[in-house]
Each structure stands twice: as C-alpha cells, then as structure tokens.
Design a protein around this motif. Sequence first.
Motif, PDB file in Angstrom:
ATOM      1  N   SER A  77      47.791 -37.816 -23.061  1.00  0.00           N
ATOM      2  CA  SER A  77      47.336 -37.051 -21.889  1.00  0.00           C
ATOM      3  C   SER A  77      47.526 -35.551 -22.065  1.00  0.00           C
ATOM      4  O   SER A  77      46.940 -34.759 -21.322  1.00  0.00           O
ATOM      5  CB  SER A  77      48.086 -37.511 -20.635  1.00  0.00           C
ATOM      6  N   ARG A  78      48.322 -35.159 -23.067  1.00  0.00           N
ATOM      7  CA  ARG A  78      48.539 -33.732 -23.315  1.00  0.00           C
ATOM      8  C   ARG A  78      47.525 -33.150 -24.296  1.00  0.00           C
ATOM      9  O   ARG A  78      47.572 -31.960 -24.597  1.00  0.00           O
ATOM     10  CB  ARG A  78      49.956 -33.512 -23.850  1.00  0.00           C
ATOM     11  N   ARG A  79      46.622 -33.986 -24.780  1.00  0.00           N
ATOM     12  CA  ARG A  79      45.618 -33.507 -25.750  1.00  0.00           C
ATOM     13  C   ARG A  79      44.791 -32.397 -25.115  1.00  0.00           C
ATOM     14  O   ARG A  79      44.300 -32.518 -23.996  1.00  0.00           O
ATOM     15  CB  ARG A  79      44.702 -34.662 -26.164  1.00  0.00           C
ATOM     16  N   GLN A  80      44.614 -31.306 -25.847  1.00  0.00           N
ATOM     17  CA  GLN A  80      43.844 -30.173 -25.354  1.00  0.00           C
ATOM     18  C   GLN A  80      42.344 -30.441 -25.519  1.00  0.00           C
ATOM     19  O   GLN A  80      41.898 -30.876 -26.584  1.00  0.00           O
ATOM     20  CB  GLN A  80      44.222 -28.888 -26.101  1.00  0.00           C
ATOM     21  N   GLN A 134      41.449 -40.374 -21.150  1.00  0.00           N
ATOM     22  CA  GLN A 134      42.803 -40.437 -20.595  1.00  0.00           C
ATOM     23  C   GLN A 134      43.473 -41.765 -20.949  1.00  0.00           C
ATOM     24  O   GLN A 134      44.688 -41.828 -21.152  1.00  0.00           O
ATOM     25  CB  GLN A 134      42.762 -40.238 -19.084  1.00  0.00           C
ATOM     26  N   GLU A 169      44.384 -34.280 -18.195  1.00  0.00           N
ATOM     27  CA  GLU A 169      44.744 -34.376 -16.788  1.00  0.00           C
ATOM     28  C   GLU A 169      44.279 -33.155 -16.007  1.00  0.00           C
ATOM     29  O   GLU A 169      43.748 -33.271 -14.893  1.00  0.00           O
ATOM     30  CB  GLU A 169      46.254 -34.551 -16.649  1.00  0.00           C
ATOM     31  N   GLU A 170      44.482 -31.990 -16.573  1.00  0.00           N
ATOM     32  CA  GLU A 170      44.073 -30.753 -15.900  1.00  0.00           C
ATOM     33  C   GLU A 170      42.568 -30.689 -15.714  1.00  0.00           C
ATOM     34  O   GLU A 170      42.072 -30.265 -14.657  1.00  0.00           O
ATOM     35  CB  GLU A 170      44.559 -29.541 -16.695  1.00  0.00           C
ATOM     36  N   THR A 209      44.496 -29.608 -20.568  1.00  0.00           N
ATOM     37  CA  THR A 209      44.757 -30.987 -20.956  1.00  0.00           C
ATOM     38  C   THR A 209      43.741 -31.905 -20.273  1.00  0.00           C
ATOM     39  O   THR A 209      43.011 -31.486 -19.369  1.00  0.00           O
ATOM     40  CB  THR A 209      46.174 -31.418 -20.545  1.00  0.00           C
TER      41      THR A 209
END
Length: 296
Positions: free
Chosen positions: A189-192, A184, A212-213, A210
């Motif tokens: 932060s949007r990297r899958q 992170q 974060e998810e 992601t």
Amino acid sequence: MNIQKSFDQEYAPKLYIVPTPIGNLEDITIRALRILKAVDMIAAEDTRNTQKLLNHFEIKTPLISYHEHNKQTRGTLLLEKLQSGQSIAAVSDAGMPAISDPGQELVRLAIENDIDVVVLPGANAALCALVGSGLDTRSFLFYGFLPRKKKDKEIELEKLNYMQASILLYESPYRVKETLQTMQKIFDSRRQIVLARELTKRFEEYARGTIEELLDWAAGRELKGEFCMVVAGNENAADELSPEKWWEEEQLTAKEHVAYIIENEGITSKEAIKRVAAERKQPKREIYQAYHQLGE
C-alpha cells in the motif's frame, strides 16, 4: 536479415511513421509537417480526427483509413501503393503510431517487402508521464492498457508486482479507480504511483502519492481525460518471485497455464505449449500431455 540505409535512395518509396500531438498542437515538429505535405497519402487511425490536424496546418494530402478493424485488407492495399512507388505517412489519433495504437503490422509488412520504414521522433504520453512523475527513469517497462476483466487484470498485476523497473500504464478514466483498488489488493500500500492526465493540454494534472492517497484523492472526483499511470518499481522484489514465476503465485496447473496464454495472447496451442515448457523448464512432451490430459 534486413539492412536498411534510410536515405541512400532519396526518391525510393518509404513508409513514414509520424507522431502527432497528444494535445497541444504546437508539439508537432517542423519535419513532421514537411513529411505530411510531401507524401502521396496519409494512413490515419481516424480520418476525421486527422483531417482536423491537417486543416489546422493547411495540409492537403489525401487521407485513407488504417485502423484495428481494417488493418488486414487495408495493409495489403497500402503495400501495393508503396510497391508502385508511392510514399505513405502513417499516423494515429495522437502520439507515436504502433505504441498502443495501430501501425505495428504495417511496419512489419513494409519491412518484409523491403520497403524502407522511417520513424520520426515526436510526442509520446507514456514518456512524458514518466519524466514528470519524479520516479526512477533509469529502467522502465511500458505495458500499455491492462486487461479489462478483473481476473485477468489481477493476474497481470501479480506479474508486474515483482518488476524492479518503473511501470508505465495507460488507463481509461472510467477504470482508474477500479484499477487502483485492484493494485491495493496486490501491491504494498506504500507503493508510489503517479496519475498523469490530459498531458500537454490546458487541464494537465499530476497526482503523486501512495495507492491509498490516490484512492482518497480519486474518491470524490469525476475523473476525465486519458490517464497515464506510472508505478514505482518493487525495490524489494526477490529473485525467486521474479515475473517468470507468476504462474506459481497464481497456483496455475500446466494446463491452466497453457489455456491462459492461448486466451490472452491469441497464439496456437502448439505455440503456447512450447512457451509454457520453456517457462516452466519442463519437457514439451509433459506439457502436451498435461494440456491434452493424456495417459489419465
């Protein structure tokens, strides 16, 4: 130069590399079972684990241990047996030997001594995770386990951040959350990312999302089982931020660059200096002087 025609001499001694199931015993191949029965000896990472597999399939072939801590002495012994005419199958606890498991040195030793090495196809956790991830499979880098030390892990992830290929990692359940937290800090932060655990077993599970998810998903859970992490490539990686320039991002001096390679790759200072000179496109003499602090 070495040319191997694996089956020209049918009865010549051979070193067989035999993958074993990563969870589901039904994933072993008919050929693997035949080879395990036919060889004179099986070299196993952990003889206790392999004995359970052999018992299940009623295989009586003798076992000998071959693992990270005895590979030097045991490798010599296994070579002697191969040279005496015996054939040996090498197995790890699960999956393909020599992929984040013992076996690479034994393969090299056999090749150097003109012993045929026959590799059987079979189970591999990283490839299962990649295919099931839904991420790009056209180009990928298998990295294996990241360093445990926080700083070393950050340096490696900084390098990997600029890879355009999908990245395959193995991780302990006890370090998954910490690794995601480090990602992170370094990745978009949007990297899958896809976490795959307990592959081929009853509790097989994929978590896709992601960073974060996945951190939210992992936060309230006790993570169990060995994990494969599949990280989407960086589609926006610029050429000037290629993995070859990672030391510039870390602002390492030439001396620090050499010291890092020596510590993390276990090579000599002479080899490290040569490598750093090539990577930085500087004369080897300059790197030597910087490392040894000559002329100051």
